[in-house]
Design an enzyme around this catalytic site. Structure first.
Site, PDB file in Angstrom:
ATOM      1  N   GLU A 163       0.996  -1.087  -0.120  1.00 40.60           N
ATOM      2  CA  GLU A 163      -0.287   0.603   0.070  1.00 40.60           C
ATOM      3  C   GLU A 163       0.763   1.341   0.166  1.00 40.60           C
ATOM      4  OE1 GLU A 163      -2.627  -0.382  -0.779  1.00 40.60           O
ATOM      5  OE2 GLU A 163      -2.559  -2.417  -0.307  1.00 40.60           O
ATOM      6  N   HIS A 174      -4.837  -6.498 -11.244  1.00 42.59           N
ATOM      7  CA  HIS A 174      -4.362  -6.875 -10.541  1.00 42.59           C
ATOM      8  C   HIS A 174      -3.890  -8.589 -11.322  1.00 42.59           C
ATOM      9  CE1 HIS A 174      -6.677  -4.471  -7.166  1.00 42.59           C
ATOM     10  NE2 HIS A 174      -5.780  -4.797  -6.857  1.00 42.59           N
TER      11      HIS A 174
END
EC number: 3.4.24.-
Length: 678
Positions: free
Chosen positions: A368, A455
């Protein structure tokens, strides 16, 4: 759009030109490739030592701020020096300084006061102040006929809100609508950028950015401003946390790392919640029965990530300015995800299914926070191939964080989310050695890759990084078994994770822009490897071979299908249903005829690629058909390598790529093309 229109594929708006202009570096690479192939028996590349001249200096926040102030004061002169028009202005975004005094200054751009999306660029200047090279997100000249939109602001907003609702948002109005210049694909145009907030259908905050052509109302592009990731539920055991004491209370405030704070949202979904605070300095009990356990994991993960970037790359925080972000845990109810949000400059973690498994482990924190680093460096758009590279960067750096921590409770590996049980069977979410093992990611690049969820389109980049670090084939690392294949069936020798990280980070911070695609990623990592280790080094060769191992570009000149390459990176516009256009490459200094397996690599941006007919024209004028017209091929873009039997042609002379659009409704661009003589 009428019901009879053939434009029904939903991914069209997710595509855009993704070219990188590397004038100086491209020439260096071409020269290196040619010299490497000139010898009949080239010497085996030797492992290179880092060239100290090309190592980025560890700047203090005040030193970086001073460099930015100086660049800001000189930005008008810089704009003139690199040939920008009178209506264009530069905005300093970031700066990197090498030991030899070279500055890599990253700019945003405006045109007549409007932000230029896809106008970002990097200017490399020597210690003397002379411009060495310019890397642009888009090469097209900015020249807008008029700045008065034909489409109303409300019409653009309505389109964006409807699209957001399709993704699960309940917002009935946009958060903002602004006029911009859209330059990231094809011809720059006046456009609207509309941002719609709210929540997506899985509970993730929504920040949908929709770009609408202000002349036609056509949606040009969209991307999410919220960048999501996944992690695991394993805690890191007993660790040391840096906290702050005030009177009789302690808080999760890391004064040693930019005052990074960790907050408890207590299942809320907005604001910062409450800063973790208590009368003793022992946080959590290792289980979800204590809310501070997740706080301790997030706080520890943020600290290790900060240290990883500082000690590995000399980076001081996400923005490299010494200022910490903040973390929020216990987001929502049974939220099975985690995400980075630029607008709050924060990481947010859900508690997992049944609120039983907070997603607060090391690789999640690294993943993140790395979205934040990407946002403040290359700014890779979170869509199409650049979105895949964005996600891969977070996977790569998250993996680096996990290895760096050297934590016996969560040992380093090349598995993503290996401790989380979202699938119910204990399997990892992603595998870097063979991405396709997750059932959705791709091992290698192909022309439709950008249409996947980011992703999954990250797969080839993750695979490249594994191959570059560890090499192909079967092996066991830290007790985990891997067996990495290659697209061409040939082996790749790894150079070690530490060197691979340095190459990736230098490309991210000094070579890539918002629109970089896989071809541009290869160019940037080669440039980075060449600067750090030399263009004749084993490291440079390994970068070539690892990319070839995921079907991006050719092998190194030392064997395995490599050769001498000649490339034209000047963009050529393809008119809609119009005459053929050509792009030329002149080959000289070769003897005899061209080979029977001449490789022709093509990078063309064009929606509904079936409209295109593509030919290679040899020096004799003979045409060799590369691609036929196909009314049923509705996919976007042509990024392919063709093999041509050109043995009847003289190798030397002017070769042309000829492209014609033979149906209405679309335009495109020849971004680049390359001839490779094996």
């Amino acid at each position: 759009m009428s019901s009879t229109s053939r434009r029904r594929t939903s991914h069209i708006a997710h595509r855009r030109t993704a070219t990188v202009a590397l004038a100086g570096v491209a020439a260096l690479i071409a020269a290196a490739l040619q010299s490497g192939a000139a010898s009949a028996a080239p010497a085996k590349p030797q492992a290179g030592k880092v060239n100290p001249a090309h190592v980025a200096l560890k700047l203090s926040p005040s030193q970086r701020a001073e460099l930015i102030r100086h660049a800001d004061a000189e930005k008008a002169d810089t704009a003139r020096a690199i040939g920008l028009g009178s209506k264009e202005k530069l905005v300093v975004h970031d700066i990197v300084k090498d030991a030899d005094g070279t500055l890599h200054t990253r700019y945003e751009r405006t045109y007549a006061g409007l932000p230029v999306l896809g106008g970002d660029l990097i200017v490399d200047t020597a210690k003397s102040g002379a411009v060495k090279s310019v890397i642009k997100a888009a090469n097209a000249t900015l020249k807008i006929a008029g700045l008065t939109p034909a489409v109303t602001k409300s019409a653009a907003e309505k389109q964006a809100v409807q699209r957001a609702k399709a993704l699960g948002s309940t917002k009935s109005a946009a958060d903002s609508v602004r006029k911009v210049i859209w330059a990231a694909s094809g011809k720059p145009v006046l456009a609207y950028e509309t941002v719609v907030g709210g929540l997506q259908d899985d509970g993730t905050p929504n920040q949908l950015h929709v770009i609408t052509d202000a002349a036609t109302g056509k949606k040009l592009f969209e991307h999410q401003g919220i960048e999501t990731g996944v992690g695991n539920t394993q805690y890191s055991g007993q660790v040391t946390l840096t906290t702050t004491q005030s009177g009789s209370n302690y808080t999760l405030n890391d004064g040693a790392r930019g005052n990074h704070k960790t907050y408890n949202l207590n299942h809320g979904s907005s604001g910062t919640g409450t800063l973790f605070s208590q009368t003793n300095d022992t946080w959590g009990n290792g289980t979800t029965s204590n809310a501070a356990t997740a706080g301790a994991d997030a706080h520890y993960g943020a600290a290790v990530t900060w240290d990883f970037y500082k000690n590995t790359f000399g980076r001081s925080g996400i923005k490299n300015n010494g200022v910490g972000a903040y973390s929020r845990v216990h987001y929502g109810n049974a939220y099975v995800n985690a995400f980075w949000d630029d607008s709050c400059f924060c990481m947010t973690y859900g508690d997992g299914s049944g609120n039983a498994d907070p997603l607060t482990s090391l690789d999640v924190a690294g993943h993140e926070m790395s979205h934040g680093v990407t946002s403040n460096t290359a700014g890779l758009d979170y869509s199409d191939e650049s979105g895949g590279l964005n996600e891969a960067t977070s996977d790569i750096m998250g993996t680096g964080v996990e290895f760096y921590a050297n934590n016996s409770k969560d040992v380093g590996d090349y598995l993503i989310g290996e401790k989380i049980n979202i699938n119910g069977d204990g399997t990892p979410l992603r595998y870097m050695d063979k991405p396709s093992k997750d059932g959705a990611s791709k091992d290698s690049w192909y022309s439709g890759l950008g249409g996947l969820d980011v992703h999954y389109s990250s797969g080839p980049a993750n695979h490249f990084f594994y191959l570059l670090s560890e090499g192909s084939g079967a092996k066991v690392i830290n007790g985990v078994s891997y067996n990495s294949p290659t697209a061409d069936g040939l082996p790749v020798t790894g150079i070690g994770r530490d060197k691979a990280l340095q190459i990736w980070y230098r490309a991210l911070t000094t070579k890539w822009t918002s629109t970089t695609d896989y071809a541009g990623a290869r160019t940037g990592t080669l440039a980075a490897a060449g600067e750090l280790y030399g263009t004749t080094s084993a490291e440079y060769k390994a970068v070539q071979d690892a990319w070839a191992g995921v079907a991006v570009g050719s092998r190194s000149g030392g064997g395995g299908g490599g050769g001498t390459s000649y490339e034209n990176t000047s963009p050529v516009s393809i008119p809609d249903n119009g005459p053929a256009v050509t792009s030329s490459i002149t080959v000289s200094g070769r003897s005899g005829n061209a080979p029977s397996n001449l490789q022709v690599s093509v990078d063309i941006t064009h929606t509904w690629r079936g409209d295109l007919v593509i030919d290679l024209v040899g020096p004799s004028g003979t045409s060799y058909r590369l691609k036929n017209f196909s009314s049923s091929d509705s996919a976007d873009n042509v990024k392919e390598t063709y093999t041509v039997n050109a043995s009847s042609e003289s190798a030397n002379g002017a070769w042309k790529l000829k492209v014609q659009d033979q149906a209405a409704q679309d335009v495109g661009t020849i971004n680049s093309w390359k001839l490779t003589f094996p």
